[in-house]
Design a protein around this motif. Structure first.
Motif, PDB file in Angstrom:
ATOM      1  N   ILE A 216       0.818  -1.221   0.000  1.00 55.20           N
ATOM      2  CA  ILE A 216       0.000   0.000   0.000  1.00 55.20           C
ATOM      3  C   ILE A 216       0.852   1.273   0.000  1.00 55.20           C
ATOM      4  CG2 ILE A 216      -1.607   1.385   1.373  1.00 55.20           C
ATOM      5  CD1 ILE A 216      -3.053  -1.185   2.112  1.00 55.20           C
ATOM      6  N   PRO A 217       1.884   1.405   0.860  1.00 55.05           N
ATOM      7  CA  PRO A 217       2.707   2.631   0.818  1.00 55.05           C
ATOM      8  C   PRO A 217       3.403   2.840  -0.525  1.00 55.05           C
ATOM      9  CG  PRO A 217       3.102   1.402   2.847  1.00 55.05           C
ATOM     10  CD  PRO A 217       2.314   0.505   1.951  1.00 55.05           C
ATOM     11  N   TRP A 219       2.289   1.820  -3.587  1.00 55.21           N
ATOM     12  CA  TRP A 219       1.296   2.289  -4.553  1.00 55.21           C
ATOM     13  C   TRP A 219       0.865   3.724  -4.263  1.00 55.21           C
ATOM     14  CZ3 TRP A 219       0.788   0.320  -9.059  1.00 55.21           C
ATOM     15  CH2 TRP A 219       0.890  -1.053  -9.276  1.00 55.21           C
ATOM     16  N   ALA A 220       1.024   4.172  -3.027  1.00 52.85           N
ATOM     17  CA  ALA A 220       0.592   5.515  -2.634  1.00 52.85           C
ATOM     18  C   ALA A 220       1.647   6.584  -2.885  1.00 52.85           C
ATOM     19  CB  ALA A 220       0.204   5.532  -1.155  1.00 52.85           C
ATOM     20  N   SER A 221       2.875   6.183  -3.217  1.00 53.83           N
ATOM     21  CA  SER A 221       3.941   7.177  -3.343  1.00 53.83           C
ATOM     22  C   SER A 221       4.717   7.117  -4.661  1.00 53.83           C
ATOM     23  CB  SER A 221       4.922   7.031  -2.173  1.00 53.83           C
ATOM     24  OG  SER A 221       5.448   5.706  -2.119  1.00 53.83           O
ATOM     25  N   PHE A 222       5.172   5.960  -5.061  1.00 56.66           N
ATOM     26  CA  PHE A 222       6.064   5.867  -6.213  1.00 56.66           C
ATOM     27  C   PHE A 222       5.428   6.308  -7.534  1.00 56.66           C
ATOM     28  CE2 PHE A 222       8.487   3.407  -3.217  1.00 56.66           C
ATOM     29  CZ  PHE A 222       9.804   3.663  -3.565  1.00 56.66           C
ATOM     30  N   PRO A 223       4.149   6.033  -7.798  1.00 56.21           N
ATOM     31  CA  PRO A 223       3.578   6.459  -9.090  1.00 56.21           C
ATOM     32  C   PRO A 223       3.492   7.966  -9.273  1.00 56.21           C
ATOM     33  CG  PRO A 223       2.270   4.675  -8.134  1.00 56.21           C
ATOM     34  CD  PRO A 223       3.205   5.148  -7.080  1.00 56.21           C
ATOM     35  N   ILE A 224       3.676   8.755  -8.204  1.00 53.46           N
ATOM     36  CA  ILE A 224       3.520  10.208  -8.297  1.00 53.46           C
ATOM     37  C   ILE A 224       4.452  10.796  -9.351  1.00 53.46           C
ATOM     38  CG2 ILE A 224       3.909  12.371  -7.061  1.00 53.46           C
ATOM     39  CD1 ILE A 224       2.820  11.062  -4.567  1.00 53.46           C
ATOM     40  N   MET A 225       5.692  10.314  -9.416  1.00 52.14           N
ATOM     41  CA  MET A 225       6.655  10.879 -10.363  1.00 52.14           C
ATOM     42  C   MET A 225       6.310  10.563 -11.818  1.00 52.14           C
ATOM     43  SD  MET A 225       9.991   8.363  -9.963  1.00 52.14           S
ATOM     44  CE  MET A 225      10.051   8.602  -8.185  1.00 52.14           C
ATOM     45  N   VAL A 226       5.380   9.639 -12.036  1.00 51.32           N
ATOM     46  CA  VAL A 226       5.005   9.252 -13.396  1.00 51.32           C
ATOM     47  C   VAL A 226       3.653   9.829 -13.801  1.00 51.32           C
ATOM     48  CG1 VAL A 226       4.591   7.313 -14.964  1.00 51.32           C
ATOM     49  CG2 VAL A 226       6.323   7.114 -13.176  1.00 51.32           C
ATOM     50  N   VAL A 227       2.657   9.713 -12.923  1.00 51.85           N
ATOM     51  CA  VAL A 227       1.291  10.111 -13.281  1.00 51.85           C
ATOM     52  C   VAL A 227       0.777  11.272 -12.447  1.00 51.85           C
ATOM     53  CG1 VAL A 227       0.709   7.824 -14.130  1.00 51.85           C
ATOM     54  CG2 VAL A 227       0.293   8.375 -11.719  1.00 51.85           C
ATOM     55  N   LYS A 230      -2.958  13.279  -8.612  1.00 54.31           N
ATOM     56  CA  LYS A 230      -4.325  12.824  -8.882  1.00 54.31           C
ATOM     57  C   LYS A 230      -4.322  11.417  -9.491  1.00 54.31           C
ATOM     58  CE  LYS A 230      -6.221  17.476  -9.522  1.00 54.31           C
ATOM     59  NZ  LYS A 230      -6.879  18.421 -10.453  1.00 54.31           N
ATOM     60  N   GLY A 231      -3.404  11.175 -10.417  1.00 56.07           N
ATOM     61  CA  GLY A 231      -3.317   9.850 -11.017  1.00 56.07           C
ATOM     62  C   GLY A 231      -2.963   8.786  -9.996  1.00 56.07           C
ATOM     63  N   THR A 232      -2.093   9.147  -9.039  1.00 58.84           N
ATOM     64  CA  THR A 232      -1.711   8.197  -7.998  1.00 58.84           C
ATOM     65  C   THR A 232      -2.893   7.864  -7.098  1.00 58.84           C
ATOM     66  OG1 THR A 232       0.575   9.002  -8.018  1.00 58.84           O
ATOM     67  CG2 THR A 232      -0.143   7.795  -6.053  1.00 58.84           C
ATOM     68  N   LEU A 233      -3.721   8.857  -6.798  1.00 62.17           N
ATOM     69  CA  LEU A 233      -4.912   8.591  -5.982  1.00 62.17           C
ATOM     70  C   LEU A 233      -5.840   7.589  -6.672  1.00 62.17           C
ATOM     71  CD1 LEU A 233      -5.916  12.097  -4.565  1.00 62.17           C
ATOM     72  CD2 LEU A 233      -4.909  10.172  -3.325  1.00 62.17           C
ATOM     73  N   ILE A 234      -6.002   7.748  -7.988  1.00 63.94           N
ATOM     74  CA  ILE A 234      -6.855   6.812  -8.742  1.00 63.94           C
ATOM     75  C   ILE A 234      -6.269   5.408  -8.713  1.00 63.94           C
ATOM     76  CG2 ILE A 234      -7.757   6.260 -11.038  1.00 63.94           C
ATOM     77  CD1 ILE A 234      -7.859   9.271 -11.585  1.00 63.94           C
ATOM     78  N   ILE A 235      -4.953   5.311  -8.931  1.00 66.72           N
ATOM     79  CA  ILE A 235      -4.286   4.005  -8.922  1.00 66.72           C
ATOM     80  C   ILE A 235      -4.391   3.358  -7.543  1.00 66.72           C
ATOM     81  CG2 ILE A 235      -2.035   2.866  -9.087  1.00 66.72           C
ATOM     82  CD1 ILE A 235      -1.331   4.812 -11.314  1.00 66.72           C
ATOM     83  N   LEU A 236      -4.157   4.149  -6.482  1.00 69.78           N
ATOM     84  CA  LEU A 236      -4.222   3.611  -5.116  1.00 69.78           C
ATOM     85  C   LEU A 236      -5.623   3.110  -4.795  1.00 69.78           C
ATOM     86  CD1 LEU A 236      -2.955   3.113  -2.351  1.00 69.78           C
ATOM     87  CD2 LEU A 236      -3.542   5.484  -1.746  1.00 69.78           C
ATOM     88  N   PHE A 237      -6.646   3.881  -5.164  1.00 69.35           N
ATOM     89  CA  PHE A 237      -8.030   3.461  -4.904  1.00 69.35           C
ATOM     90  C   PHE A 237      -8.345   2.171  -5.662  1.00 69.35           C
ATOM     91  CE2 PHE A 237     -12.526   3.458  -6.116  1.00 69.35           C
ATOM     92  CZ  PHE A 237     -13.132   3.516  -4.862  1.00 69.35           C
ATOM     93  N   THR A 238      -7.870   2.105  -6.902  1.00 72.41           N
ATOM     94  CA  THR A 238      -8.088   0.892  -7.701  1.00 72.41           C
ATOM     95  C   THR A 238      -7.422  -0.311  -7.056  1.00 72.41           C
ATOM     96  OG1 THR A 238      -8.195   2.223  -9.726  1.00 72.41           O
ATOM     97  CG2 THR A 238      -7.801  -0.140  -9.991  1.00 72.41           C
ATOM     98  N   TYR A 239      -6.209  -0.118  -6.537  1.00 70.42           N
ATOM     99  CA  TYR A 239      -5.493  -1.219  -5.888  1.00 70.42           C
ATOM    100  C   TYR A 239      -6.197  -1.655  -4.606  1.00 70.42           C
ATOM    101  CZ  TYR A 239      -1.893  -3.599  -3.157  1.00 70.42           C
ATOM    102  OH  TYR A 239      -1.204  -4.505  -2.390  1.00 70.42           O
ATOM    103  N   LEU A 240      -6.569  -0.683  -3.780  1.00 73.15           N
ATOM    104  CA  LEU A 240      -7.203  -1.013  -2.496  1.00 73.15           C
ATOM    105  C   LEU A 240      -8.510  -1.780  -2.687  1.00 73.15           C
ATOM    106  CD1 LEU A 240      -6.654   2.334  -0.534  1.00 73.15           C
ATOM    107  CD2 LEU A 240      -5.448   0.170  -0.209  1.00 73.15           C
TER     108      LEU A 240
END
Length: 314
Positions: A216-217, A219-227, A230-240
């Motif tokens: 969880i941590p 998915w909540a942090s590393f994608p920020i530099m790519v998307v 806001k994109g990271t929030l969507i990815i994290l919600f999808t994962y959870l």
């Protein structure tokens, strides 16, 4: 008579050289070679830039030129900057504001010494929020003057009017400012690593829930530099939400139930060609000579211009 190939090559090179605009003479702090500024605005801005230079040592110059005849604005701005040698030699504290009316292009070129206070993102916001709206209304006096004042305010540590909203957003998590190719490569690495462990968690009976919470941590942090945030929030919600649903669906499959039973009774199981083994507190996936351990740790690891700044169009 046919013209030799090298002659055509020479003609093409000569034509390109002829088309490229010359670097004009540095006649002052405001060099309006495109003739788009009024005399009053030019003199007022020159005085402001002079006072700023006397106070801070930072040297800002403005250049307007009608057209670049197809030449890239970044390359031309760098050439002008180096020719004019803006800023002090040991401080590289110069800035060039370049406006090309016929091409509807502009650029803020920043010297090495000022890139910390006027980074690419801030320069881009000055172009988008302050200069572009004025230029769209053919207000070159206002666009150039307010843009230059915003530059002076930012490198002085202030916040110019018109950039407050974006500045408030930037106080949180920064949006990615990587070029597209490095962003794609970073995405392959980040999502490849985290995705692999997510896959292991989904297909590992029992122990997979440990990986679910462990990841969880990441998915909540590393994608920020790519998307971005806001994109990271969507990815994290999808994962959870998606992981438990996928896990629930998999648990109803016969092969998954058999694998869970084999792990409990035999200590090993085969899933899709992979051999899954478990001990008292951990499990591992293996296929051929390679294996992935669910207990593995995750780790990552004269003035001149450096090409920093931002470009824009209107």
């Amino acid at each position: 008579m046919r013209t030799p190939r090298f002659a055509w090559t020479g003609l093409i090179a000569a034509s390109a050289a002829f088309a490229a605009p010359d670097i004009p003479y540095l006649s002052g702090r405001v060099n309006d070679y495109a003739g788009v500024m009024s005399e009053a605005a030019r003199l007022a801005l020159s005085d402001s830039l002079r006072l700023h230079e006397e106070k801070t040592g930072n040297q800002i110059a403005v250049l307007t030129i009608p057209t670049l005849n197809g030449q890239g604005i970044e390359e031309y701005a760098t050439a002008v900057f180096d020719e004019w040698k803006l800023g002090e030699k040991d401080k590289d504290n110069g800035i060039l504001i370049l406006v090309v009316p016929r091409d509807r292009r502009m650029r803020i070129e920043v010297g090495y010494g000022l890139e910390g206070s006027l980074n690419d993102g801030k320069a881009g916001r000055i172009i988008r929020n302050i200069m572009t709206p004025k230029f769209k209304n053919n207000d070159y006096d206002g666009g150039i003057t307010e843009g230059a004042r915003a530059v002076m305010t930012v490198i002085g540590g202030g916040q110019p009017q018109g950039l407050e909203e974006e500045a408030a957003e930037s106080q949180g998590v920064q949006e990615p400012n990587l070029p597209i190719i490095p962003r794609i490569l970073s995405g392959f690495f980040i999502f490849g690593i985290i995705g692999l462990f997510t896959f292991l968690g989904l297909f590992t009976p029992g122990f997979g829930w440990f990986l679910y919470f462990f990841l969880i941590p990441f998915w909540a942090s590393f994608p920020i530099m790519v998307v971005g945030f806001k994109g990271t929030l969507i990815i994290l919600f999808t994962y959870l939400l998606g992981f438990p649903i996928a896990k629930w669906i998999l648990k109803k499959q016969d092969w998954y139930r058999k694998a869970a039973k084999d792990l409990a009774t035999k200590g090993t199981a085969s899933v899709g060609g992979f051999r899954l083994s478990s001990g008292r507190s951990s499990g591992s996936w293996s296929s051929g000579g390679s294996s992935f351990s669910s207990g593995s740790s995750f780790s990552g690891g004269g003035g001149s211009s450096g090409g920093g700044g931002a470009s824009g169009s209107w």
